[in-house]
Write a protein that holds these residues in place. Structure first.
Motif, PDB file in Angstrom:
ATOM      1  N   THR A 164     -26.360 -57.943  72.506  1.00  0.00           N
ATOM      2  CA  THR A 164     -26.546 -59.001  70.925  1.00  0.00           C
ATOM      3  C   THR A 164     -27.126 -58.288  70.014  1.00  0.00           C
ATOM      4  N   ALA A 165     -27.305 -56.417  70.232  1.00  0.00           N
ATOM      5  CA  ALA A 165     -28.390 -55.650  69.643  1.00  0.00           C
ATOM      6  C   ALA A 165     -27.713 -55.688  68.195  1.00  0.00           C
ATOM      7  N   ASP A 166     -28.216 -55.457  67.309  1.00  0.00           N
ATOM      8  CA  ASP A 166     -28.183 -55.205  66.182  1.00  0.00           C
ATOM      9  C   ASP A 166     -28.284 -53.606  65.443  1.00  0.00           C
ATOM     10  N   LEU A 167     -28.920 -53.223  66.301  1.00  0.00           N
ATOM     11  CA  LEU A 167     -29.443 -51.842  66.260  1.00  0.00           C
ATOM     12  C   LEU A 167     -29.456 -51.327  67.706  1.00  0.00           C
ATOM     13  N   PHE A 168     -28.496 -49.945  68.127  1.00  0.00           N
ATOM     14  CA  PHE A 168     -28.073 -49.224  68.977  1.00  0.00           C
ATOM     15  C   PHE A 168     -29.255 -48.206  69.151  1.00  0.00           C
ATOM     16  N   VAL A 169     -30.227 -47.241  69.622  1.00  0.00           N
ATOM     17  CA  VAL A 169     -30.683 -45.735  69.585  1.00  0.00           C
ATOM     18  C   VAL A 169     -30.865 -45.306  70.474  1.00  0.00           C
ATOM     19  N   SER A 170     -30.333 -43.976  70.386  1.00  0.00           N
ATOM     20  CA  SER A 170     -30.324 -43.395  71.813  1.00  0.00           C
ATOM     21  C   SER A 170     -31.042 -41.956  71.502  1.00  0.00           C
ATOM     22  N   ILE A 171     -32.419 -41.898  72.278  1.00  0.00           N
ATOM     23  CA  ILE A 171     -33.695 -41.051  72.262  1.00  0.00           C
ATOM     24  C   ILE A 171     -33.110 -40.515  73.262  1.00  0.00           C
ATOM     25  N   GLY A 172     -33.026 -38.660  73.451  1.00  0.00           N
ATOM     26  CA  GLY A 172     -33.445 -37.466  74.059  1.00  0.00           C
ATOM     27  C   GLY A 172     -32.504 -38.126  74.774  1.00  0.00           C
ATOM     28  N   THR A 173     -30.587 -37.966  75.071  1.00  0.00           N
ATOM     29  CA  THR A 173     -30.585 -37.452  76.276  1.00  0.00           C
ATOM     30  C   THR A 173     -28.880 -37.215  76.216  1.00  0.00           C
ATOM     31  N   ARG A 193     -24.929 -51.359  64.496  1.00  0.00           N
ATOM     32  CA  ARG A 193     -24.959 -50.021  64.391  1.00  0.00           C
ATOM     33  C   ARG A 193     -26.314 -48.847  64.977  1.00  0.00           C
ATOM     34  N   THR A 194     -25.242 -47.469  65.154  1.00  0.00           N
ATOM     35  CA  THR A 194     -25.719 -46.443  66.507  1.00  0.00           C
ATOM     36  C   THR A 194     -25.996 -45.885  65.849  1.00  0.00           C
ATOM     37  N   VAL A 195     -27.974 -45.565  66.443  1.00  0.00           N
ATOM     38  CA  VAL A 195     -28.017 -43.720  66.011  1.00  0.00           C
ATOM     39  C   VAL A 195     -28.324 -43.132  67.168  1.00  0.00           C
ATOM     40  N   GLU A 196     -28.516 -41.918  66.410  1.00  0.00           N
ATOM     41  CA  GLU A 196     -28.441 -40.919  67.779  1.00  0.00           C
ATOM     42  C   GLU A 196     -29.949 -40.131  67.186  1.00  0.00           C
ATOM     43  N   LEU A 197     -31.203 -39.953  68.125  1.00  0.00           N
ATOM     44  CA  LEU A 197     -31.751 -39.436  67.985  1.00  0.00           C
ATOM     45  C   LEU A 197     -32.140 -38.083  69.267  1.00  0.00           C
ATOM     46  N   ASP A 209     -22.975 -43.614  64.333  1.00  0.00           N
ATOM     47  CA  ASP A 209     -22.935 -44.087  62.900  1.00  0.00           C
ATOM     48  C   ASP A 209     -23.678 -42.785  61.951  1.00  0.00           C
ATOM     49  N   GLU A 210     -25.108 -42.427  62.671  1.00  0.00           N
ATOM     50  CA  GLU A 210     -26.029 -41.888  62.537  1.00  0.00           C
ATOM     51  C   GLU A 210     -26.687 -41.038  63.081  1.00  0.00           C
ATOM     52  N   GLN A 211     -27.315 -39.849  62.975  1.00  0.00           N
ATOM     53  CA  GLN A 211     -27.412 -38.608  63.456  1.00  0.00           C
ATOM     54  C   GLN A 211     -28.904 -38.354  62.791  1.00  0.00           C
ATOM     55  N   HIS A 212     -30.118 -37.744  64.268  1.00  0.00           N
ATOM     56  CA  HIS A 212     -30.844 -37.528  63.147  1.00  0.00           C
ATOM     57  C   HIS A 212     -31.706 -36.015  64.442  1.00  0.00           C
ATOM     58  N   TYR A 213     -31.472 -34.518  64.196  1.00  0.00           N
ATOM     59  CA  TYR A 213     -31.421 -33.763  64.869  1.00  0.00           C
ATOM     60  C   TYR A 213     -33.395 -33.374  65.422  1.00  0.00           C
ATOM     61  N   GLY A 214     -33.856 -32.720  66.268  1.00  0.00           N
ATOM     62  CA  GLY A 214     -34.262 -31.818  66.042  1.00  0.00           C
ATOM     63  C   GLY A 214     -35.706 -32.891  67.124  1.00  0.00           C
ATOM     64  N   LEU A 215     -36.962 -32.403  67.151  1.00  0.00           N
ATOM     65  CA  LEU A 215     -37.992 -32.870  68.151  1.00  0.00           C
ATOM     66  C   LEU A 215     -38.364 -33.795  68.674  1.00  0.00           C
TER      67      LEU A 215
END
Length: 232
Positions: A164-173, A193-197, A209-215
């Motif tokens: 049921t999520a509108d936005l799924f975000v994965s952080i540091g995995t 919508r899926t976002v990787e940090l 769908d979207e990626q952001h890389y860095g500390l």
């Protein structure tokens, strides 16, 4: 957008001094997973397993939440919709930063479990072979950790949240441990919508769908600030 589901892994706690599986130095580099992180390992050598988790517990107690943990706590406070954190981490840094909606799918270092009666209680800093369960008195206590080969905790919460999520975000995995490695694909198929940090591109980065890389201490606060700005 009303519901954000966030998966966090070891990368969000690395800058707080807690090592990841891939660190060339640290506790994991000194042990094979098969020797310290499976039910069979605990049966074979409970003293070694207790010693390993005692050391991890001592590290976690000394660690402090970093600004990435703080940013997610801010998101939960200020976002007008729902925010759920699903963490693979066994530290309590999310809670100490102020997050309240946290599911520890792999258990927690500060928990103890009786594998005879399933009673749970707050773990002492040092656990030993022969410690008695306060409920049934059995000498059957273990860390309340989900080891390889065991079923993750909280699936009754996690599965509906992903659907049921509108936005799924994965952080540091790293995206190498299932079932969490499949969460981005599943959420995406259900319309999120899926976002990787992440520190760097991971094996499953193509699922986003979207990626952001860095500390984490840089990319997570920046992402949270952007989300909150969009709501105003």
């Amino acid at each position: 957008m009303e519901k954000i589901v966030i998966l966090t892994g070891a990368g969000i706690s690395a800058e707080s001094g807690l090592g990841t599986f891939r660190d060339e130095e640290g506790l994991w580099a000194q042990h094979r997973i098969e020797d310290v992180a499976t039910p069979e390992a605990f049966v074979r050598n409970p003293g070694l397993v207790h010693g390993f988790y005692n050391a991890r517990r001592a590290q976690a107690v000394k660690a402090n939440p970093n600004v990435a943990h703080g940013a997610l706590a801010r998101l939960e406070r200020e976002f007008t919709g729902e925010v759920l954190i699903i963490t693979q981490n066994v530290d309590d840094l999310h809670e100490r930063a102020g997050s309240q909606s946290v599911v520890h799918m792999h258990g927690a270092l500060n928990g103890a479990l009786c594998h005879d009666c399933d009673h749970r209680w707050e773990a002492p800093l040092v656990m030993r072979v022969g410690d008695q369960c306060p409920q049934c008195s059995a000498q059957a206590t273990r860390p309340d950790i989900v080891w390889f080969g065991e079923v993750p905790y909280g699936m009754e919460v996690i599965d509906p949240a992903l659907s049921t999520a509108d936005l799924f975000v994965s952080i540091g995995t790293s995206g190498q441990v299932y079932p969490a490695a499949a969460y981005a694909q599943h959420s995406g198929r259900m319309g999120a919508r899926t976002v990787e940090l992440n520190l760097e591109q991971a094996a499953y980065s193509r699922d986003f769908d979207e990626q952001h890389y860095g500390l984490a201490t840089e990319v997570v606060p920046a992402w949270v600030a952007g989300i909150l700005a969009d709501r105003h």
